[in-house]
Scaffold this motif. Structure first.
Motif, PDB file in Angstrom:
ATOM      1  N   MET A  26      -9.225   2.895 -38.162  1.00  0.00           N
ATOM      2  CA  MET A  26      -8.420   2.504 -37.011  1.00  0.00           C
ATOM      3  C   MET A  26      -8.652   3.515 -35.907  1.00  0.00           C
ATOM      4  O   MET A  26      -8.458   4.710 -36.098  1.00  0.00           O
ATOM      5  N   THR A  27      -9.057   3.057 -34.736  1.00  0.00           N
ATOM      6  CA  THR A  27      -9.332   3.928 -33.593  1.00  0.00           C
ATOM      7  C   THR A  27      -8.107   4.007 -32.706  1.00  0.00           C
ATOM      8  O   THR A  27      -7.542   2.972 -32.324  1.00  0.00           O
ATOM      9  N   ILE A  28      -7.681   5.198 -32.386  1.00  0.00           N
ATOM     10  CA  ILE A  28      -6.519   5.404 -31.517  1.00  0.00           C
ATOM     11  C   ILE A  28      -7.001   5.977 -30.199  1.00  0.00           C
ATOM     12  O   ILE A  28      -7.642   7.031 -30.168  1.00  0.00           O
ATOM     13  N   VAL A  29      -6.721   5.258 -29.115  1.00  0.00           N
ATOM     14  CA  VAL A  29      -7.116   5.711 -27.781  1.00  0.00           C
ATOM     15  C   VAL A  29      -6.049   6.657 -27.261  1.00  0.00           C
ATOM     16  O   VAL A  29      -4.854   6.412 -27.424  1.00  0.00           O
ATOM     17  N   ALA A  30      -6.505   7.756 -26.610  1.00  0.00           N
ATOM     18  CA  ALA A  30      -5.567   8.744 -26.082  1.00  0.00           C
ATOM     19  C   ALA A  30      -4.605   8.081 -25.111  1.00  0.00           C
ATOM     20  O   ALA A  30      -5.003   7.298 -24.247  1.00  0.00           O
ATOM     21  N   GLY A  31      -3.325   8.390 -25.245  1.00  0.00           N
ATOM     22  CA  GLY A  31      -2.322   7.839 -24.349  1.00  0.00           C
ATOM     23  C   GLY A  31      -1.804   6.484 -24.773  1.00  0.00           C
ATOM     24  O   GLY A  31      -0.969   5.907 -24.079  1.00  0.00           O
ATOM     25  N   SER A  32      -2.336   5.953 -25.887  1.00  0.00           N
ATOM     26  CA  SER A  32      -1.854   4.648 -26.345  1.00  0.00           C
ATOM     27  C   SER A  32      -1.509   4.731 -27.822  1.00  0.00           C
ATOM     28  O   SER A  32      -1.961   5.610 -28.525  1.00  0.00           O
ATOM     29  N   SER A  33      -0.711   3.797 -28.274  1.00  0.00           N
ATOM     30  CA  SER A  33      -0.295   3.759 -29.669  1.00  0.00           C
ATOM     31  C   SER A  33      -0.832   2.479 -30.293  1.00  0.00           C
ATOM     32  O   SER A  33      -0.870   1.451 -29.642  1.00  0.00           O
ATOM     33  N   PRO A  34      -1.335   2.548 -31.557  1.00  0.00           N
ATOM     34  CA  PRO A  34      -1.906   1.357 -32.185  1.00  0.00           C
ATOM     35  C   PRO A  34      -0.867   0.261 -32.343  1.00  0.00           C
ATOM     36  O   PRO A  34       0.280   0.525 -32.695  1.00  0.00           O
TER      37      PRO A  34
ATOM     38  N   ALA B 250       0.238  -3.794 -33.789  1.00  0.00           N
ATOM     39  CA  ALA B 250       0.337  -4.443 -35.099  1.00  0.00           C
ATOM     40  C   ALA B 250      -1.028  -4.853 -35.638  1.00  0.00           C
ATOM     41  O   ALA B 250      -1.317  -4.705 -36.829  1.00  0.00           O
ATOM     42  N   THR B 251      -1.892  -5.364 -34.762  1.00  0.00           N
ATOM     43  CA  THR B 251      -3.215  -5.828 -35.217  1.00  0.00           C
ATOM     44  C   THR B 251      -4.008  -4.686 -35.826  1.00  0.00           C
ATOM     45  O   THR B 251      -4.624  -4.828 -36.900  1.00  0.00           O
ATOM     46  N   GLU B 252      -3.980  -3.523 -35.158  1.00  0.00           N
ATOM     47  CA  GLU B 252      -4.717  -2.372 -35.684  1.00  0.00           C
ATOM     48  C   GLU B 252      -4.168  -1.918 -37.034  1.00  0.00           C
ATOM     49  O   GLU B 252      -4.927  -1.552 -37.931  1.00  0.00           O
ATOM     50  N   TRP B 253      -2.841  -1.955 -37.171  1.00  0.00           N
ATOM     51  CA  TRP B 253      -2.253  -1.539 -38.440  1.00  0.00           C
ATOM     52  C   TRP B 253      -2.574  -2.536 -39.552  1.00  0.00           C
ATOM     53  O   TRP B 253      -2.830  -2.151 -40.692  1.00  0.00           O
ATOM     54  N   PHE B 254      -2.594  -3.827 -39.238  1.00  0.00           N
ATOM     55  CA  PHE B 254      -2.993  -4.822 -40.236  1.00  0.00           C
ATOM     56  C   PHE B 254      -4.443  -4.599 -40.664  1.00  0.00           C
ATOM     57  O   PHE B 254      -4.797  -4.700 -41.842  1.00  0.00           O
ATOM     58  N   GLN B 255      -5.297  -4.305 -39.695  1.00  0.00           N
ATOM     59  CA  GLN B 255      -6.715  -4.074 -40.004  1.00  0.00           C
ATOM     60  C   GLN B 255      -6.877  -2.839 -40.884  1.00  0.00           C
ATOM     61  O   GLN B 255      -7.693  -2.828 -41.822  1.00  0.00           O
TER      62      GLN B 255
ATOM     63  N   GLU C   7      -6.417 -10.760 -52.152  1.00  0.00           N
ATOM     64  CA  GLU C   7      -6.473 -10.090 -50.844  1.00  0.00           C
ATOM     65  C   GLU C   7      -7.386 -10.850 -49.890  1.00  0.00           C
ATOM     66  O   GLU C   7      -7.079 -10.995 -48.703  1.00  0.00           O
ATOM     67  N   ASN C   8      -8.517 -11.353 -50.405  1.00  0.00           N
ATOM     68  CA  ASN C   8      -9.423 -12.119 -49.548  1.00  0.00           C
ATOM     69  C   ASN C   8      -8.789 -13.421 -49.088  1.00  0.00           C
ATOM     70  O   ASN C   8      -9.022 -13.890 -47.977  1.00  0.00           O
ATOM     71  N   LEU C   9      -7.974 -14.009 -49.962  1.00  0.00           N
ATOM     72  CA  LEU C   9      -7.309 -15.266 -49.630  1.00  0.00           C
ATOM     73  C   LEU C   9      -6.374 -15.091 -48.447  1.00  0.00           C
ATOM     74  O   LEU C   9      -6.226 -15.980 -47.609  1.00  0.00           O
ATOM     75  N   HIS C  10      -5.737 -13.921 -48.380  1.00  0.00           N
ATOM     76  CA  HIS C  10      -4.783 -13.648 -47.295  1.00  0.00           C
ATOM     77  C   HIS C  10      -5.407 -12.829 -46.165  1.00  0.00           C
ATOM     78  O   HIS C  10      -4.686 -12.297 -45.333  1.00  0.00           O
ATOM     79  N   ALA C  11      -6.725 -12.741 -46.160  1.00  0.00           N
ATOM     80  CA  ALA C  11      -7.395 -11.875 -45.180  1.00  0.00           C
ATOM     81  C   ALA C  11      -7.135 -12.310 -43.749  1.00  0.00           C
ATOM     82  O   ALA C  11      -7.109 -11.493 -42.830  1.00  0.00           O
ATOM     83  N   ASP C  12      -6.939 -13.607 -43.524  1.00  0.00           N
ATOM     84  CA  ASP C  12      -6.746 -14.103 -42.155  1.00  0.00           C
ATOM     85  C   ASP C  12      -5.279 -14.265 -41.788  1.00  0.00           C
ATOM     86  O   ASP C  12      -4.940 -14.829 -40.762  1.00  0.00           O
ATOM     87  N   ASP C  13      -4.401 -13.782 -42.646  1.00  0.00           N
ATOM     88  CA  ASP C  13      -2.971 -13.960 -42.394  1.00  0.00           C
ATOM     89  C   ASP C  13      -2.356 -12.741 -41.739  1.00  0.00           C
ATOM     90  O   ASP C  13      -1.207 -12.400 -41.986  1.00  0.00           O
TER      91      ASP C  13
END
Length: 390
Positions: free
Chosen positions: A1-9, A11-16, A286-292
């Motif tokens: 997960m890449t965190i850009v300076a000045g921003s906070s990750p 939900a999408t980043e945390w799911f990834q 896990e693969n079954l729910h990969a797109d959820d």
């Protein structure tokens, strides 16, 4: 997960990130499952070699020469495979230390084999040496469980390790009985060691059964419990001296226990396959729910309130952790006793068997456990002023 300076990750980043970590963990579990399989195969072949070597030594080289040669070849073959598995990256310094100890023991195998072939070691000495190598190998297995947080997979892992431990105690029981029946004599020390192995395997198998499916429990009951003939010979070994029959009873005992070990090995393969299937099913899930990623995770458990679910899983993981901790403690106690034996052998010029007998007598005299005596001995060893040999 890449965190850009000045921003906070978001939900999408945390799911990834969660998905990536789950995939990594399940990949490690699959790798560790294959490693357990490799260890169990080598352990079984070493148990076969230990048994054949015992018969060879007890018969003064008259019996089981082909079996010794064949079992050694199978050990070498499985050891080569395990070396390749050890070349893969493995997590944790503690695991690496266990592997190092196991490999150090395996490096002494050539010397042990030379002693057996030349009949320069006794059957009890050979048994102790083989059992020490096996103990270090088996000590790797519980260390592999540290990365498991799924209670269903952890339960299968506990069942497998308990089965492996119980099977090793059956192998030691076979070796001790073969020695006593061949010699036509069981002393009190050997009888106590037999009883310890019988009690120990029963405890291990109870844990195994508690985590098994009904069909596996039925298979264990039908094929792996000691039969009437084995129980009869157990009573004979523990209550009276066997008859002088040129080793016939010893061979009968050995054949009965070998058949039992082979059944346990078959069940061990089933348990390993069950563990690997559980890991693969988890990966597929896990693969079954990969797109959820944006769906509600709790919706996967529509019929289960969250709090009871969390409490149940916490209880299951805590129980499994206690069982694994107990098994680890047993291994550590054996290592402590081995170290104390080494101290006695060095400072008192005793054989391994004499050192073990000395420790046990000290424990009985003081009404303490052997491991407590061993710890006390190791604590004061640096204060000893006894030159080796005195």
């Amino acid at each position: 997960m890449t965190i850009v300076a000045g921003s906070s990750p978001g939900a999408t980043e945390w799911f990834q990130r969660a998905k990536m970590l789950r995939e990594e963990q399940l990949g490690r579990l699959a790798q560790l499952g294959a490693l357990v399989n490799g260890i169990s195969r080598l352990v079984h072949m070493l148990q076969c070699e230990r048994g054949a070597s015992n018969v060879w030594l007890c018969s003064q080289g008259k019996l089981y020469a082909p079996e010794c040669k064949a079992s050694r070849a199978l050990v070498d073959e499985n050891l080569a495979v395990l070396h390749l598995q050890f070349n893969e990256p493995l997590p944790g310094s503690a695991l690496c230390e266990r592997i190092a100890s196991a490999l150090h023991g395996l490096e002494t195998l050539t010397v042990l084999r030379d002693g057996v072939t030349g009949q320069r070691v006794t059957a009890p000495q050979a048994m102790e040496h083989y059992s020490r190598i096996l103990r270090h190998l088996l000590s790797i297995v519980p260390q592999l469980s540290d990365s498991i947080d799924d209670p269903h997979i952890a339960g299968r892992f506990v069942a497998l390790y308990s089965l492996m431990q119980g099977k090793e105690l059956v192998g030691q029981e076979r070796a001790l009985g073969a020695i006593g029946f061949t010699q036509g004599f069981f002393d009190d020390e050997t009888r106590q060691r037999l009883v310890d192995r019988i009690d120990g395997q029963q405890a291990c198998f109870e844990v195994f059964i508690s985590h098994c499916t009904p069909d596996v429990q039925e298979s264990f009951t039908l094929n792996c419990l000691p039969g009437l003939e084995t129980e009869k010979l157990r009573r004979e070994a523990c209550t009276r001296q066997p008859p002088a029959d040129n080793g016939d009873t010893a061979l009968k005992w050995f054949a009965l226990q070998t058949a039992r070990l082979e059944h346990l090995r078959t069940l061990e393969e089933v348990a390993i396959a069950d563990l690997m299937t559980a890991v693969e099913e988890r990966r597929c899930s896990e693969n079954l729910h990969a797109d959820d990623e944006h769906d509600d995770i709790l919706a996967r458990f529509p019929d289960r309130p969250l709090l009871p679910l969390v409490r149940q899983q916490a209880r299951e993981i805590e129980q499994l952790s206690r069982q694994l901790a107990s098994l680890r403690d047993t291994l550590e106690e054996r290592k402590t006793i081995d170290k104390a034996k080494s101290v006695l052998m060095t400072h008192q010029n005793l054989s391994e068997e004499q050192a073990w007998t000395t420790l046990r007598k000290m424990a009985m005299d003081k009404n303490q456990r052997m491991v407590d005596i061993a710890r006390a001995l190791l604590t004061v060893k640096n204060l000893w002023k006894i030159p080796p040999g005195e």
